[in-house]
Design a protein around this motif. Structure first.
Motif, PDB file in Angstrom:
ATOM      1  N   TRP A   1       0.815  -1.214   0.000  1.00 25.69           N
ATOM      2  CA  TRP A   1       0.000   0.000   0.000  1.00 25.69           C
ATOM      3  C   TRP A   1       0.854   1.272   0.000  1.00 25.69           C
ATOM      4  N   GLY A   2       2.175   1.148  -0.148  1.00 25.66           N
ATOM      5  CA  GLY A   2       3.034   2.316  -0.302  1.00 25.66           C
ATOM      6  C   GLY A   2       3.828   2.706   0.920  1.00 25.66           C
ATOM      7  N   GLY A   3       3.607   2.080   2.024  1.00 24.55           N
ATOM      8  CA  GLY A   3       4.343   2.418   3.245  1.00 24.55           C
ATOM      9  C   GLY A   3       5.752   1.851   3.238  1.00 24.55           C
ATOM     10  N   ALA A   4       6.652   2.570   3.880  1.00 23.91           N
ATOM     11  CA  ALA A   4       8.025   2.100   4.071  1.00 23.91           C
ATOM     12  C   ALA A   4       8.185   1.766   5.550  1.00 23.91           C
ATOM     13  N   ILE A   5       8.533   0.525   5.836  1.00 21.92           N
ATOM     14  CA  ILE A   5       8.686   0.065   7.218  1.00 21.92           C
ATOM     15  C   ILE A   5      10.162   0.109   7.569  1.00 21.92           C
ATOM     16  N   SER A   6      10.463   0.737   8.700  1.00 19.63           N
ATOM     17  CA  SER A   6      11.854   0.866   9.152  1.00 19.63           C
ATOM     18  C   SER A   6      11.917   0.632  10.653  1.00 19.63           C
ATOM     19  N   PHE A   7      13.145   0.680  11.185  1.00 22.11           N
ATOM     20  CA  PHE A   7      13.358   0.383  12.601  1.00 22.11           C
ATOM     21  C   PHE A   7      13.495   1.647  13.428  1.00 22.11           C
TER      22      PHE A   7
END
Length: 129
Positions: free
Chosen positions: A112-118
């Motif tokens: 859906w376009g999200g960027a997952i990071s820490f």
């Protein structure tokens, strides 16, 4: 220098409303400072990556439908991560279970376009060269 990611690492999504935690199953039998260490293949939605509260992405069909029903007013809906590809880039010199180890500089993209990071890697002493 990057840090090894392990079970309990704190995640954020660019379209999510709340942080989440990474779940790493102990199948690879490698541990980092206690909890299981992660590799780039720990990207499975609702197994490794838990929901981020609500989703604000207009590309998400449920958000789009709710926004349409609200006459165009962006209406966040419950997050269900849709990660189909592994974390990238991972650690180039360290492998866990025949895949690159996951470090805190890696990201994972949601359909859906999200960027997952820490936000926090789950380890504080284990560095990856």
């Amino acid at each position: 220098m990057a840090s090894q990611v392990s079970m309990g690492a704190t995640l954020k999504c660019s379209f999510g409303a709340a942080p989440s935690s990474l779940v790493v199953l102990p199948t690879n039998k490698v541990f980092a400072e206690g909890p299981p260490a992660a590799n780039i293949m720990d990207h499975i939605p609702l197994v490794n990556i838990m929901p981020f509260g609500t989703c604000n992405s207009p590309s998400n069909p449920t958000v789009a439908a709710a926004t349409t029903a609200a006459l165009g007013v962006l209406t966040p809906m419950p997050c269900v991560p849709a990660t189909v590809s592994p974390w990238a880039p991972g650690a180039p010199t360290v492998t866990i279970g025949n895949f690159p180890a996951l470090d805190n500089t890696s990201t994972c993209l949601c359909t859906w376009g999200g960027a997952i990071s820490f936000v926090a890697p789950g380890t504080v002493k284990t560095m990856i060269p």
